[in-house]
Design an enzyme around this catalytic site. Structure first.
Site, PDB file in Angstrom:
ATOM      1  N   ASP A 101       0.868  -1.178   0.000  1.00  0.00           N
ATOM      2  CA  ASP A 101       0.000   0.000   0.000  1.00  0.00           C
ATOM      3  C   ASP A 101       0.911   1.236   0.000  1.00  0.00           C
ATOM      4  OD1 ASP A 101      -2.460   1.382   0.276  1.00  0.00           O
ATOM      5  OD2 ASP A 101      -2.337   1.348   2.450  1.00  0.00           O
ATOM      6  N   THR A 105       5.805  -0.620   5.267  1.00  0.00           N
ATOM      7  CA  THR A 105       6.119  -1.881   5.930  1.00  0.00           C
ATOM      8  C   THR A 105       7.287  -2.558   5.230  1.00  0.00           C
ATOM      9  OG1 THR A 105       3.757  -2.103   6.380  1.00  0.00           O
ATOM     10  CG2 THR A 105       5.114  -4.048   6.757  1.00  0.00           C
TER      11      THR A 105
HETATM   12  P1  IMP Z   1       1.909  -0.393   3.811  1.00  0.00           P
HETATM   13  O1  IMP Z   1       3.004  -0.370   4.818  1.00  0.00           O
HETATM   14  O2  IMP Z   1       1.126   0.878   3.788  1.00  0.00           O
HETATM   15  O3  IMP Z   1       2.388  -0.794   2.435  1.00  0.00           O
HETATM   16  O4  IMP Z   1       0.852  -1.415   4.340  1.00  0.00           O
HETATM   17  C1  IMP Z   1       0.870  -2.730   4.059  1.00  0.00           C
HETATM   18  C2  IMP Z   1      -0.074  -3.471   4.978  1.00  0.00           C
HETATM   19  O5  IMP Z   1      -1.267  -2.718   5.258  1.00  0.00           O
HETATM   20  C3  IMP Z   1      -0.548  -4.736   4.309  1.00  0.00           C
HETATM   21  O6  IMP Z   1       0.353  -5.782   4.545  1.00  0.00           O
HETATM   22  C4  IMP Z   1      -1.904  -4.943   4.953  1.00  0.00           C
HETATM   23  O7  IMP Z   1      -1.761  -5.648   6.151  1.00  0.00           O
HETATM   24  C5  IMP Z   1      -2.407  -3.540   5.226  1.00  0.00           C
HETATM   25  N1  IMP Z   1      -3.296  -3.071   4.140  1.00  0.00           N
HETATM   26  C6  IMP Z   1      -3.038  -2.104   3.242  1.00  0.00           C
HETATM   27  N2  IMP Z   1      -4.064  -1.941   2.385  1.00  0.00           N
HETATM   28  C7  IMP Z   1      -4.991  -2.844   2.751  1.00  0.00           C
HETATM   29  C8  IMP Z   1      -6.296  -3.182   2.227  1.00  0.00           C
HETATM   30  O8  IMP Z   1      -6.818  -2.639   1.232  1.00  0.00           O
HETATM   31  N3  IMP Z   1      -6.956  -4.171   2.888  1.00  0.00           N
HETATM   32  C9  IMP Z   1      -6.441  -4.814   3.972  1.00  0.00           C
HETATM   33  N4  IMP Z   1      -5.239  -4.536   4.480  1.00  0.00           N
HETATM   34  C10 IMP Z   1      -4.512  -3.560   3.873  1.00  0.00           C
END
Ligand code: IMP
Ligand code: MG
Length: 175
Positions: A101, A105
Protein backbone atom coordinates in the site's frame (compact mmCIF):
# COMPACT_ATOMS: atom_id res chain seq x y z
CA UNK A 1 -21.41 1.08 11.13
CA UNK A 2 -22.11 -1.91 8.89
CA UNK A 3 -20.28 -2.75 5.67
CA UNK A 4 -20.74 -4.82 2.54
CA UNK A 5 -18.26 -6.52 0.23
CA UNK A 6 -18.28 -6.70 -3.58
CA UNK A 7 -16.10 -9.02 -5.67
CA UNK A 8 -13.00 -7.48 -7.25
CA UNK A 9 -11.08 -10.66 -8.20
CA UNK A 10 -12.70 -14.09 -8.29
CA UNK A 11 -11.20 -17.20 -6.73
CA UNK A 12 -10.46 -18.53 -10.24
CA UNK A 13 -8.64 -15.36 -11.26
CA UNK A 14 -6.54 -15.38 -8.09
CA UNK A 15 -5.70 -19.10 -8.43
CA UNK A 16 -4.67 -18.71 -12.05
CA UNK A 17 -2.40 -15.77 -11.28
CA UNK A 18 -0.74 -17.54 -8.34
CA UNK A 19 -0.02 -20.50 -10.63
CA UNK A 20 1.70 -18.11 -13.05
CA UNK A 21 3.73 -16.52 -10.24
CA UNK A 22 4.81 -19.97 -9.02
CA UNK A 23 5.96 -20.91 -12.50
CA UNK A 24 7.83 -17.63 -12.93
CA UNK A 25 9.62 -17.97 -9.59
CA UNK A 26 10.50 -21.61 -10.34
CA UNK A 27 12.06 -20.48 -13.61
CA UNK A 28 13.89 -17.45 -12.20
CA UNK A 29 15.45 -19.41 -9.31
CA UNK A 30 16.19 -22.61 -11.22
CA UNK A 31 18.87 -24.70 -9.48
CA UNK A 32 18.44 -22.85 -6.19
CA UNK A 33 16.51 -23.27 -2.96
CA UNK A 34 14.14 -20.45 -2.09
CA UNK A 35 13.35 -19.30 1.42
CA UNK A 36 9.83 -17.87 1.60
CA UNK A 37 9.14 -15.40 4.40
CA UNK A 38 5.46 -14.93 5.07
CA UNK A 39 4.32 -11.66 6.60
CA UNK A 40 1.53 -12.64 8.98
CA UNK A 41 -1.34 -12.70 9.02
CA UNK A 42 -2.35 -11.28 5.66
CA UNK A 43 0.23 -13.19 3.63
CA UNK A 44 -0.70 -16.61 5.02
CA UNK A 45 -3.13 -17.85 2.38
CA UNK A 46 -1.07 -16.47 -0.46
CA UNK A 47 2.06 -18.12 0.95
CA UNK A 48 0.39 -21.55 1.11
CA UNK A 49 -0.97 -21.36 -2.42
CA UNK A 50 2.25 -19.95 -3.85
CA UNK A 51 4.54 -22.44 -2.09
CA UNK A 52 2.52 -25.37 -3.50
CA UNK A 53 3.16 -24.09 -7.01
CA UNK A 54 6.93 -23.63 -6.73
CA UNK A 55 8.72 -26.67 -8.11
CA UNK A 56 12.08 -25.99 -6.39
CA UNK A 57 13.26 -26.88 -2.88
CA UNK A 58 11.44 -24.44 -0.58
CA UNK A 59 11.85 -23.53 3.07
CA UNK A 60 9.42 -21.33 5.01
CA UNK A 61 9.56 -18.87 7.85
CA UNK A 62 7.06 -16.44 9.35
CA UNK A 63 7.23 -12.92 10.66
CA UNK A 64 4.56 -10.77 12.21
CA UNK A 65 4.59 -6.98 12.10
CA UNK A 66 2.19 -4.50 13.65
CA UNK A 67 -0.90 -3.76 11.58
CA UNK A 68 -3.24 -0.82 11.43
CA UNK A 69 -5.93 -2.18 13.72
CA UNK A 70 -9.31 -1.04 12.61
CA UNK A 71 -8.05 2.01 10.72
CA UNK A 72 -7.77 1.95 6.95
CA UNK A 73 -4.66 4.13 6.75
CA UNK A 74 -1.04 3.55 7.67
CA UNK A 75 0.29 4.91 10.94
CA UNK A 76 3.83 4.77 9.52
CA UNK A 77 4.96 2.84 12.56
CA UNK A 78 6.21 -0.69 11.94
CA UNK A 79 6.79 -2.96 14.90
CA UNK A 80 8.12 -6.54 14.81
CA UNK A 81 5.64 -8.61 16.80
CA UNK A 82 7.23 -11.97 15.93
CA UNK A 83 10.67 -12.26 14.38
CA UNK A 84 11.88 -15.08 12.12
CA UNK A 85 12.82 -18.43 13.67
CA UNK A 86 15.86 -19.00 11.46
CA UNK A 87 18.80 -16.93 10.15
CA UNK A 88 18.54 -15.88 6.51
CA UNK A 89 22.27 -15.46 5.87
CA UNK A 90 23.22 -16.76 2.40
CA UNK A 91 19.62 -17.77 1.59
CA UNK A 92 17.60 -16.71 -1.44
CA UNK A 93 14.82 -14.92 0.38
CA UNK A 94 11.43 -14.05 -1.08
CA UNK A 95 9.23 -11.91 1.17
CA UNK A 96 5.59 -12.87 0.61
CA UNK A 97 3.11 -10.08 1.30
CA UNK A 98 -0.63 -9.73 0.90
CA UNK A 99 -0.58 -6.14 -0.34
CA UNK A 100 1.78 -3.22 -0.83
CA UNK A 101 0.00 0.00 0.00
CA UNK A 102 2.12 2.95 1.19
CA UNK A 103 5.16 0.65 1.01
CA UNK A 104 6.28 1.64 4.51
CA UNK A 105 6.12 -1.88 5.93
CA UNK A 106 8.23 -3.37 3.17
CA UNK A 107 10.78 -0.54 3.10
CA UNK A 108 11.40 -1.08 6.77
CA UNK A 109 11.50 -4.87 6.49
CA UNK A 110 13.84 -4.84 3.51
CA UNK A 111 16.31 -2.65 5.30
CA UNK A 112 16.18 -4.79 8.41
CA UNK A 113 16.41 -8.13 6.57
CA UNK A 114 19.13 -6.85 4.24
CA UNK A 115 21.44 -6.41 7.24
CA UNK A 116 21.17 -10.15 7.91
CA UNK A 117 23.11 -10.83 4.70
CA UNK A 118 20.80 -13.00 2.60
CA UNK A 119 22.25 -14.22 -0.74
CA UNK A 120 19.38 -12.33 -2.40
CA UNK A 121 16.10 -10.78 -1.40
CA UNK A 122 12.97 -10.27 -3.48
CA UNK A 123 9.40 -9.21 -2.82
CA UNK A 124 6.35 -11.08 -4.00
CA UNK A 125 2.98 -9.47 -3.31
CA UNK A 126 -0.46 -10.68 -4.25
CA UNK A 127 -1.82 -7.14 -4.59
CA UNK A 128 -0.34 -3.74 -5.24
CA UNK A 129 -1.97 -0.31 -4.88
CA UNK A 130 0.64 1.80 -6.73
CA UNK A 131 -1.36 5.04 -6.36
CA UNK A 132 -0.85 4.94 -2.60
CA UNK A 133 2.93 4.53 -2.55
CA UNK A 134 4.93 6.96 -0.40
CA UNK A 135 8.25 5.07 -0.42
CA UNK A 136 10.42 3.87 -3.26
CA UNK A 137 10.17 0.10 -2.80
CA UNK A 138 10.93 -2.29 -5.68
CA UNK A 139 8.42 -5.12 -5.97
CA UNK A 140 9.73 -8.10 -7.96
CA UNK A 141 6.56 -10.17 -8.34
CA UNK A 142 3.03 -8.74 -8.32
CA UNK A 143 -0.18 -10.71 -8.61
CA UNK A 144 -2.48 -7.81 -9.45
CA UNK A 145 -2.31 -4.04 -9.49
CA UNK A 146 -5.55 -2.77 -8.02
CA UNK A 147 -7.22 0.63 -7.65
CA UNK A 148 -7.13 2.62 -4.41
CA UNK A 149 -9.89 0.71 -2.61
CA UNK A 150 -9.83 -1.08 0.73
CA UNK A 151 -9.87 -4.80 -0.05
CA UNK A 152 -10.40 -7.97 1.97
CA UNK A 153 -10.26 -11.74 1.49
CA UNK A 154 -7.55 -14.25 0.70
CA UNK A 155 -5.85 -13.40 3.99
CA UNK A 156 -6.62 -9.67 4.03
CA UNK A 157 -8.83 -8.37 6.81
CA UNK A 158 -11.00 -5.49 7.87
CA UNK A 159 -10.88 -5.39 11.68
CA UNK A 160 -9.69 -9.04 11.64
CA UNK A 161 -12.68 -10.26 9.61
CA UNK A 162 -13.02 -11.54 6.02
CA UNK A 163 -9.58 -13.18 5.88
CA UNK A 164 -11.30 -16.45 4.96
CA UNK A 165 -13.02 -15.18 1.83
CA UNK A 166 -11.69 -17.25 -1.11
CA UNK A 167 -11.76 -14.16 -3.38
CA UNK A 168 -10.65 -10.51 -3.18
CA UNK A 169 -13.48 -8.12 -2.36
CA UNK A 170 -13.89 -4.36 -1.94
CA UNK A 171 -15.27 -3.12 1.38
CA UNK A 172 -18.10 -0.60 1.21
CA UNK A 173 -18.95 1.21 4.42
CA UNK A 174 -22.69 1.86 4.84
CA UNK A 175 -23.25 4.94 6.96
P1 IMP B 1 1.91 -0.39 3.81
O1 IMP B 1 3.00 -0.37 4.82
O2 IMP B 1 1.13 0.88 3.79
O3 IMP B 1 2.39 -0.79 2.43
O4 IMP B 1 0.85 -1.42 4.34
C1 IMP B 1 0.87 -2.73 4.06
C2 IMP B 1 -0.07 -3.47 4.98
O5 IMP B 1 -1.27 -2.72 5.26
C3 IMP B 1 -0.55 -4.74 4.31
O6 IMP B 1 0.35 -5.78 4.55
C4 IMP B 1 -1.90 -4.94 4.95
O7 IMP B 1 -1.76 -5.65 6.15
C5 IMP B 1 -2.41 -3.54 5.23
N1 IMP B 1 -3.30 -3.07 4.14
C6 IMP B 1 -3.04 -2.10 3.24
N2 IMP B 1 -4.06 -1.94 2.38
C7 IMP B 1 -4.99 -2.84 2.75
C8 IMP B 1 -6.30 -3.18 2.23
O8 IMP B 1 -6.82 -2.64 1.23
N3 IMP B 1 -6.96 -4.17 2.89
C9 IMP B 1 -6.44 -4.81 3.97
N4 IMP B 1 -5.24 -4.54 4.48
C10 IMP B 1 -4.51 -3.56 3.87
MG1 MG C 1 0.32 -7.41 5.57
Amino acid sequence: MAESVSVLLTEQEVDKRIQELGEQISKDYEGKQVHLICILKGGSMFLCELAKRITLPVSLDFMSVSSYGKDMTSSGVVKIVKDLDDPIKDKHVIVVEDIVDSGRTLSYLLEMLGKREPASIAICTLLDKPERRVTDVKVDYTGFQIPDEFVVGYGLDYDQRYRNLPYIGIVHLDE
